[in-house]
Design a protein around this motif. Structure first.
Motif, PDB file in Angstrom:
ATOM      1  N   ARG B 376       0.815  -1.216   0.000  1.00  0.00           N
ATOM      2  CA  ARG B 376       0.000   0.000   0.000  1.00  0.00           C
ATOM      3  C   ARG B 376       0.847   1.264   0.000  1.00  0.00           C
ATOM      4  O   ARG B 376       0.392   2.330  -0.403  1.00  0.00           O
ATOM      5  CB  ARG B 376      -0.950   0.005   1.194  1.00  0.00           C
ATOM      6  CG  ARG B 376      -2.076  -0.995   1.063  1.00  0.00           C
ATOM      7  CD  ARG B 376      -3.080  -0.813   2.165  1.00  0.00           C
ATOM      8  NE  ARG B 376      -2.520  -1.210   3.439  1.00  0.00           N
ATOM      9  CZ  ARG B 376      -2.741  -2.375   4.019  1.00  0.00           C
ATOM     10  NH1 ARG B 376      -3.545  -3.237   3.460  1.00  0.00           N
ATOM     11  NH2 ARG B 376      -2.189  -2.669   5.161  1.00  0.00           N
ATOM     12  N   GLU B 378       3.446   1.698  -1.809  1.00  0.00           N
ATOM     13  CA  GLU B 378       4.037   1.921  -3.126  1.00  0.00           C
ATOM     14  C   GLU B 378       3.327   3.016  -3.931  1.00  0.00           C
ATOM     15  O   GLU B 378       3.985   3.953  -4.384  1.00  0.00           O
ATOM     16  CB  GLU B 378       4.035   0.591  -3.881  1.00  0.00           C
ATOM     17  CG  GLU B 378       5.094   0.512  -4.929  1.00  0.00           C
ATOM     18  CD  GLU B 378       5.179  -0.891  -5.497  1.00  0.00           C
ATOM     19  OE1 GLU B 378       4.552  -1.116  -6.543  1.00  0.00           O
ATOM     20  OE2 GLU B 378       5.850  -1.753  -4.905  1.00  0.00           O
ATOM     21  N   PRO B 379       1.989   2.919  -4.124  1.00  0.00           N
ATOM     22  CA  PRO B 379       1.349   3.987  -4.890  1.00  0.00           C
ATOM     23  C   PRO B 379       1.461   5.358  -4.209  1.00  0.00           C
ATOM     24  O   PRO B 379       1.510   6.368  -4.902  1.00  0.00           O
ATOM     25  CB  PRO B 379      -0.119   3.549  -4.983  1.00  0.00           C
ATOM     26  CG  PRO B 379      -0.278   2.344  -4.152  1.00  0.00           C
ATOM     27  CD  PRO B 379       1.053   1.833  -3.786  1.00  0.00           C
ATOM     28  N   VAL B 380       1.519   5.380  -2.889  1.00  0.00           N
ATOM     29  CA  VAL B 380       1.662   6.662  -2.189  1.00  0.00           C
ATOM     30  C   VAL B 380       3.033   7.249  -2.487  1.00  0.00           C
ATOM     31  O   VAL B 380       3.179   8.430  -2.830  1.00  0.00           O
ATOM     32  CB  VAL B 380       1.464   6.481  -0.671  1.00  0.00           C
ATOM     33  CG1 VAL B 380       1.785   7.769   0.069  1.00  0.00           C
ATOM     34  CG2 VAL B 380       0.045   6.044  -0.379  1.00  0.00           C
ATOM     35  N   LEU B 381       4.090   6.403  -2.383  1.00  0.00           N
ATOM     36  CA  LEU B 381       5.441   6.897  -2.608  1.00  0.00           C
ATOM     37  C   LEU B 381       5.706   7.137  -4.088  1.00  0.00           C
ATOM     38  O   LEU B 381       6.672   7.819  -4.441  1.00  0.00           O
ATOM     39  CB  LEU B 381       6.459   5.899  -2.046  1.00  0.00           C
ATOM     40  CG  LEU B 381       6.446   5.805  -0.519  1.00  0.00           C
ATOM     41  CD1 LEU B 381       7.353   4.698  -0.029  1.00  0.00           C
ATOM     42  CD2 LEU B 381       6.872   7.139   0.090  1.00  0.00           C
ATOM     43  N   ALA B 382       4.862   6.569  -4.975  1.00  0.00           N
ATOM     44  CA  ALA B 382       5.021   6.828  -6.403  1.00  0.00           C
ATOM     45  C   ALA B 382       4.229   8.063  -6.817  1.00  0.00           C
ATOM     46  O   ALA B 382       4.190   8.412  -7.983  1.00  0.00           O
ATOM     47  CB  ALA B 382       4.570   5.621  -7.220  1.00  0.00           C
ATOM     48  N   SER B 383       3.552   8.707  -5.852  1.00  0.00           N
ATOM     49  CA  SER B 383       2.924   9.990  -6.157  1.00  0.00           C
ATOM     50  C   SER B 383       3.824  11.065  -5.559  1.00  0.00           C
ATOM     51  O   SER B 383       4.954  10.782  -5.227  1.00  0.00           O
ATOM     52  CB  SER B 383       1.516  10.033  -5.559  1.00  0.00           C
ATOM     53  OG  SER B 383       1.609  10.011  -4.166  1.00  0.00           O
ATOM     54  N   GLY B 384       3.345  12.266  -5.430  1.00  0.00           N
ATOM     55  CA  GLY B 384       4.250  13.343  -5.017  1.00  0.00           C
ATOM     56  C   GLY B 384       4.541  13.401  -3.525  1.00  0.00           C
ATOM     57  O   GLY B 384       4.577  14.475  -2.957  1.00  0.00           O
ATOM     58  N   VAL B 385       4.731  12.252  -2.871  1.00  0.00           N
ATOM     59  CA  VAL B 385       4.976  12.256  -1.424  1.00  0.00           C
ATOM     60  C   VAL B 385       6.410  11.831  -1.135  1.00  0.00           C
ATOM     61  O   VAL B 385       6.868  10.808  -1.621  1.00  0.00           O
ATOM     62  CB  VAL B 385       3.999  11.281  -0.716  1.00  0.00           C
ATOM     63  CG1 VAL B 385       4.312  11.201   0.767  1.00  0.00           C
ATOM     64  CG2 VAL B 385       2.570  11.727  -0.920  1.00  0.00           C
TER      65      VAL B 385
END
Lengths: 314, 532
Positions: B376, B378-385
């Motif tokens: 979970r 991964e998509p957060v860290l692959a966005s602007g975070v």
């Protein structure tokens, strides 16, 4: 032509496993690029390097002109990513996840486009994360990616849980993205999908690129199937180079020919007199399978393979 | 046959759970046997037991916690008074978890579909789940009875004690057999089971607290109350054992009846839906972490408030209780660091709250690793975070969430002590401070977790081990006369023992510095390492 993704000589090891072994990948801006390989070939590892989630041990990586490890946040605002195995938070609904991912990227989502995509994918955004099936979890991530204004879409086996109808919707969406000038990296092992969507293809095996180019170019490097009904038995067939799997029964011939030698074969056939002829370019399936036969059975070295080898040794 | 295949499924379940079951059963038996052993040394004479009974039975808060002392004639009866209902509650928790784990959770994951396609009867998974719960209950009941009888307690009472524990297991396994038919997820079924257990405990506590002057009949609404009223070594009320078993059997039958009326994967309660769009607060790593962690923070805060109120509310009776045994007096003074029994007791209580807060801190810090391994993150860290923003969003909870817990516990303990001693503002102030100064010690545990997470991610789970060992030393070290060097290993030893002792800022400063250094090292590691 500017390149959206430019990777060369990428190496990544996990303990003793060499997941990437000198991989090359070049994706031009505005193209849909198929990234093909069997499970474990290194597709997801490459994508994770491109996203700056893991750091390569060697090799050069440029993503949208930047370094994905150093400039990750700035680059991430310009791309959207759909993981191969989407897991959602139990307590959050699909709609909340779509909005959250858009906001975390910094631009939010286009409301009109969001509603339209939810309808097309027949996705109920009010259900909680744990109640979605695999296909529906994937739809959540796809809607989030397609309703973003990202320049680059990185899709890692995005259709593995979708039914054929939804697969159609997905293909239409990718085609729209290409028409809007976006770049798409589509990792997949569904060959018909890649064949239908992609401008160019890279085939990888065991962490290394073995073929890359347009489908036409790849076909040119390989064999064409020929089936012919002749007037008389052909003469001089044995002397022809590049002929494979020959089955000759009297005047009926079936064979495979290296595409460069097609012309010479046709001369021999017309000399014998042709009643009927079918020649079929290799399907992507055949291209693909040729590269995944056991090591010693792989056919003649192709240009792409040689390039790959040079990069690793450099 | 509807239950064809139960045997292999049960063996498979027991094999899968062998480590978890062994740990649970060991802990449950240790609580029973440990109580008997310590009572034998703390209250060796009938007179000391009489004094204990008098001080407990006079105090409503203590009666709520433990029930009424009904017989001081034997160590066995005293042990049953003290531990039977509590151990029955915990055994109930285990049985609910086991039944859910092998039925609804399997169904939810889709694994049951795989099995169901084989030669397995429709009713077999539930039978296997209940079978594993019964296995655990039998072991706990039999070992308890055998141990007590072998150590010289009356046989009939020992058997009743063991049977009472077994009955609790059966009854709550039945609760779970119904709960898993109602919901679509294992988590929700555990939630229903937990709510029933909590209600059973509260009804018993309220009834016992009321005693003869109020609604004492509330006890009879709770299976834990029935177990308590079996009163081994005194009444030996076997008919209540039969009642527990009958309740379990009736609920299991109801579970099977309901199971016949639903599809595989379906539940009888409708699945709740949520908003189709995100609220405006859900727009950052911080907002996401709040959504994921708020439920647990609220639950823990309520728990701390109740726990604090209980600990504070019983502080008046505690000097009589403590003085009934000179051993207890020494242990409390050693832990609490003051000659004033009430101050020493309250300092110990605040220490105890801090130990529980450390569990919360480790659990919330470990959420980072859970998010990472589940994919979970991964998509957060692959966005602007940024990685540090993502980690920071979650680390708010071990850092400040634990402060909320300690303040809640300190506040209600202060109010409780203030009410019984008659000076609310002063006690509230003293215990708020006493709670808050525990914070640096709690942070150390969160910081160890973060350091492991950043530097040795595969070993992040070892944070539980560190916590377990240090809590063991802090909790039991003083009672076991451990050496000072051993006690010095745990952060809690260094926190000033307030109220009662002098306040020193130095240990708080260096505990904070240590936490900052460990967390800093972990976060630096996180920035450099591979994710996933």
């Amino acid at each position: 032509m500017t390149t959206a993704i430019d990777v060369s000589g990428l190496v990544k090891t996990f303990g003793r496993t060499r997941a990437l072994d000198g991989l090359d990948l070049s994706v031009a801006e505005g193209e849909v690029h198929g990234f093909l390989g069997p499970n474990g070939a290194g597709k997801s590892t490459t994508i994770r390097v491109l996203l700056g989630l893991i750091r390569a041990d060697a090799g050069r990586v440029a993503l949208l002109g930047g370094d994905p490890w150093r400039d990750s946040v700035a680059l991430h605002r310009r791309l959207a990513y759909v993981p191969g195995d989407v897991t959602l938070w139990r307590g959050l609904t699909g709609g909340e996840v779509i909005d959250l991912l858009g906001r975390l990227r910094g631009n939010g989502a286009d409301r009109g486009r969001r509603t339209e995509l939810l309808e097309r994918f027949e996705l109920d955004p009010t259900k909680k994360g744990q109640t979605y099936s695999k296909g529906n979890r994937q739809k959540v991530a796809l809607v989030a990616a397609f309703c973003s204004d990202a320049e680059l879409l990185i899709l890692d086996e995005p259709t593995s849980g979708l039914d054929p109808l939804m697969e159609e919707v997905f293909r239409a969406c990718v085609a729209e993205e290409r028409d809007r000038g976006r770049t798409v990296l589509l990792s997949s092992h569904i060959l018909s999908e890649v064949e239908a969507l992609c401008d160019r293809v890279s085939i990888i095996r065991a962490g290394r690129t073995v073929e890359t180019g347009t489908l036409a170019e790849l076909r040119h490097l390989t064999r064409t199937s020929v089936a012919a009904e002749l007037v008389a038995p052909p003469t001089g067939l044995d002397a022809l180079p590049g002929l494979h799997d020959v089955e000759l029964h009297g005047t009926t011939l079936r064979c495979q020919v290296d595409t460069d030698h097609l012309d010479a074969l046709l001369r021999v056939l017309t000399a014998a007199g042709v009643r009927s002829l079918t020649s079929r370019p290799p399907t992507l399936e055949e291209l693909f399978l040729r590269h995944y036969e056991p090591e010693n059975a792989v056919g003649p070295q192709t240009g792409a393979e040689q390039t790959g080898a040079e990069v690793t040794s450099s | 046959m509807r239950i064809t295949g139960t045997g292999p499924l049960l063996r498979f379940a027991l094999r899968r759970d062998r480590i978890m079951l062994a740990c649970w059963i060991y802990a449950l038996l240790a609580s029973v046997i440990g109580t008997a052993v310590s009572f034998r040394s703390l209250y060796p004479t009938a007179a000391s037991r009489e004094q204990l009974a008098a001080s407990i039975n006079d105090n409503g808060s203590l009666r709520a916690l433990y029930g009424e002392v009904y017989d001081t004639g034997s160590i066995g009866a005293l042990t049953a008074w003290r531990i039977l209902a509590l151990c029955g509650l915990l055994l109930g928790v285990l049985c609910v978890l086991l039944v859910t784990r092998h039925t609804r959770a399997e169904e939810e994951s889709g694994r049951l579909e795989l099995l169901g396609a084989g030669a397995i009867g429709r009713g077999a998974p539930l039978a296997a789940g209940i079978g594993s719960a019964l296995t655990a209950s039998v072991v706990v009941g039999v070992v308890t009875a055998v141990y007590l009888a072998a150590s010289g307690e009356q046989l009939n009472g020992s058997l009743a004690f063991g049977a009472a524990l077994f009955g609790c297991g059966v009854c709550f396994a039945g609760v779970a057999a119904v709960a898993v038919q109602l919901t679509e997820t294992g988590r929700a079924a555990n939630g229903i089971g937990g709510a029933v257990l909590g209600l059973a405990f509260l009804l018993r506590a309220a009834g016992d607290a009321a005693g003869g002057n109020g609604p004492g009949w509330l006890v009879w609404l709770s299976p834990l109350g029935w177990a308590e009223r079996i009163r081994p070594y005194d009444d030996n009320a076997w008919w209540l054992v039969a009642l527990l078993l009958a309740a379990g059997a009736a609920q299991t039958a109801l579970g099977y009846w309901l199971a016949g009326r639903r599809d595989l994967g379906g539940g009888l309660l409708p699945q709740r839906t949520g908003p189709g769009a995100a609220a405006s607060s859900l727009r950052s790593a911080l907002g996401l972490a709040w959504r994921l962690q708020r439920g647990s923070l609220i639950g823990w805060t309520v728990g701390f408030a109740i726990g604090g109120a209980l600990l504070g509310g019983i502080s008046k009776g505690v000097d009589q209780l403590v003085s009934s045994s000179s051993n207890v007096q020494q242990i409390v003074q050693r832990m609490g660091g003051s000659s004033q029994v009430t101050d020493a007791y309250l300092a110990t209580a605040m220490n105890l709250l801090a130990m529980v807060a450390a569990v919360y801190a480790v659990q919330t810090a470990l959420r980072l690793r859970g998010e990472e391994t589940s994919g979970r993150a991964e998509p957060v860290l692959a966005s602007g975070v940024r990685r540090l923003s993502w980690a920071g969003g979650h680390l708010v909870y071990p850092l400040l969430g634990s402060a909320v817990l300690l303040l809640a516990g300190g506040l209600t303990a202060g109010l409780g002590a203030g009410v019984v001693f008659g000076d609310v503002p002063s006690w509230t102030g003293r215990l708020l401070v006493a709670g808050l100064i525990q914070l640096p010690a709690v942070w150390v545990f969160a910081a160890v977790t973060v350091a492991l997470f950043g530097l040795l991610p595969q070993w992040t789970g070892a944070a539980w081990g560190v916590l377990g060992v240090l809590l063991f030393i802090a909790y039991l070290g003083p009672a076991l006369n451990a050496g000072q060097w051993l006690l010095d290993l745990t952060p809690f030893t260094h926190v000033p023992k307030l109220p009662g002792s002098a306040f020193h800022a130095a240990p708080l400063v260096w505990l904070t510095v240590l936490s900052a250094a460990l967390a800093g090292a972990g976060l630096t590691g996180l920035r450099r390492r591979d994710i996933g």
